[in-house]
Write a protein that holds these residues in place. Structure first.
Motif, PDB file in Angstrom:
ATOM      1  N   UNK A   1       0.826  -1.209   0.000  1.00  0.00           N
ATOM      2  CA  UNK A   1       0.000   0.000   0.000  1.00  0.00           C
ATOM      3  C   UNK A   1       0.860   1.259   0.000  1.00  0.00           C
ATOM      4  N   UNK A   2       2.069   1.173   0.558  1.00  0.00           N
ATOM      5  CA  UNK A   2       2.975   2.319   0.482  1.00  0.00           C
ATOM      6  C   UNK A   2       3.372   2.585  -0.960  1.00  0.00           C
ATOM      7  N   UNK A   3       3.627   1.529  -1.711  1.00  0.00           N
ATOM      8  CA  UNK A   3       3.953   1.692  -3.136  1.00  0.00           C
ATOM      9  C   UNK A   3       2.791   2.300  -3.905  1.00  0.00           C
ATOM     10  N   UNK A   4       1.581   1.998  -3.482  1.00  0.00           N
ATOM     11  CA  UNK A   4       0.383   2.539  -4.125  1.00  0.00           C
ATOM     12  C   UNK A   4       0.082   3.970  -3.684  1.00  0.00           C
ATOM     13  N   UNK A   5       0.817   4.460  -2.689  1.00  0.00           N
ATOM     14  CA  UNK A   5       0.577   5.804  -2.172  1.00  0.00           C
ATOM     15  C   UNK A   5      -0.675   5.922  -1.337  1.00  0.00           C
ATOM     16  N   UNK A   6      -1.099   4.804  -0.735  1.00  0.00           N
ATOM     17  CA  UNK A   6      -2.330   4.767   0.049  1.00  0.00           C
ATOM     18  C   UNK A   6      -2.039   4.785   1.551  1.00  0.00           C
ATOM     19  N   UNK A   7      -2.774   5.594   2.322  1.00  0.00           N
ATOM     20  CA  UNK A   7      -2.689   5.452   3.777  1.00  0.00           C
ATOM     21  C   UNK A   7      -3.304   4.126   4.196  1.00  0.00           C
ATOM     22  N   UNK A   8      -2.810   3.553   5.284  1.00  0.00           N
ATOM     23  CA  UNK A   8      -3.289   2.257   5.769  1.00  0.00           C
ATOM     24  C   UNK A   8      -3.751   2.399   7.216  1.00  0.00           C
ATOM     25  N   UNK A   9      -4.929   1.841   7.509  1.00  0.00           N
ATOM     26  CA  UNK A   9      -5.471   1.808   8.858  1.00  0.00           C
ATOM     27  C   UNK A   9      -5.168   0.443   9.480  1.00  0.00           C
ATOM     28  N   UNK A  10      -4.548   0.433  10.645  1.00  0.00           N
ATOM     29  CA  UNK A  10      -4.200  -0.812  11.334  1.00  0.00           C
ATOM     30  C   UNK A  10      -4.989  -0.878  12.635  1.00  0.00           C
TER      31      UNK A  10
END
Length: 346
Positions: A207-216
């Protein structure tokens, strides 16, 4: 919430301001700017979801929370509801059924997700639902049966999973062992398999490569982060804490939601940035306390603790924009916003 036998004094009351003095936890970008809304207003359309935790049998407050959530984040627009662990007080199937009954009786987001908490493993403390029998733990209850009850309720076959919150990726973590079955010196500590750790690292990188924030979403808190976590009670919740923090520390646009402590969202360090030395990420990642549906706890002034009014219940509304994430803390008892923070995306 930690069981009473494990808990000791909590260092701040609901009205207090906790100090963010730990070297690894730093003020959020919005706090550093001295503005709870950040330096700019959000841009674009928001994706909005809700996070609550620690129902623990308080079905009246769960019902209250669901009704309030529908008023602030109606199901027709909601990207989802995440319940971040301690779904039940003990983990009995009839307790899961009672939660489902309250959920089904309310209008709610179609997209509901569940994390596992320590209270899902408390059946072995009882010889039957009405008789506490810790001296004869585990009272014939198998570890596998506890996980199976969670899997049956959630419709999953693993405690960890990836979820979709209206196009925003989410990753749910969870213990794969209840440690008392494996080590007599341990109880509620979180154990993650190598498979889960590798999966977690791969998904964050993707998701970092996609430029997306991630909720954990993970029930137990990390040490030296949000309110209460500088207390020794919460410094050893994860058996692989260094490995986990080493993974998380690489990513700027990761938002970790933790529960378990029941510390108040009114406290100053309800949300912080956490940096991890050696990861090359000086901005750190974001950590947010999710509050609790089942009451709050405070110091009793004598080395112990006391519960606040059982009617207290709180949670979060999260709004993901193109350039930032806005997190709003909600008081479900009073139907009021407590505070909010705007966190820029890097």
């Amino acid at each position: 919430m930690t069981s009473p036998s494990r808990r000791s004094a909590i260092a701040a009351s609901i009205a207090g301001l906790a100090t963010i003095g730990a070297t690894a936890a730093v003020a959020s970008p919005a706090q550093a700017a001295g503005n709870g809304h950040g330096s700019n207003r959000p841009s674009g359309k928001a994706t909005i979801f809700t996070v609550i935790s620690d129902i623990q049998g308080d079905l009246a407050d769960f019902d209250l929370a669901l009704k309030d959530i529908e008023s602030t984040n109606p199901s027709k627009r909601s990207a989802g509801l995440v319940v971040n662990g301690d779904i039940t007080p003990r983990g009995y199937d009839f307790e899961y059924d009672a939660v489902r009954k309250v959920l089904d009786a309310n209008t709610h987001a179609a997209n509901v997700h569940w994390a596992i908490g320590n209270h899902e493993f408390y059946v072995p403390k009882y010889s039957n639902p009405n008789t506490l029998a810790q001296a004869t733990w585990p009272n014939g209850t198998t570890e596998a049966s506890l996980f199976q009850s969670f899997f049956t309720f959630t419709g999953r076959d693993k405690v960890y999973t990836e979820i979709d919150l209206g196009g925003v990726p989410g990753l749910i973590l969870g213990t794969e062992k209840y440690m008392q079955y494996h080590d007599a010196k341990l109880w509620d500590e979180v154990w993650l398999s190598e498979e889960q750790l590798i999966w977690f690292e791969q998904r964050l990188a993707y998701w970092a490569r996609k430029g997306q924030p991630v909720m954990v979403f993970t029930h137990h808190p990390f040490p030296d982060t949000v309110s209460g976590t500088r207390n020794n009670l919460y410094k050893k919740d994860y058996l692989q804490v260094d490995r986990l923090l080493g993974i998380l520390g690489k990513y700027k646009n990761v938002f970790v939601f933790t529960a378990h402590t029941h510390w108040a969202l009114q406290l100053a360090d309800w949300e912080v940035r956490r940096t991890v030395p050696g990861t090359g990420n000086l901005q750190g990642f974001q950590v947010i306390n999710t509050g609790a549906v089942q009451t709050l706890w405070e110091d009793n002034g004598a080395g112990g603790e006391r519960a606040l009014d059982g009617r207290e219940a709180s949670g979060l509304q999260v709004e993901v924009y193109k350039d930032c994430v806005v997190v709003k803390a909600r008081d479900y008892r009073r139907g009021e916003w407590i505070k909010e923070v705007q966190i820029p995306l890097f």
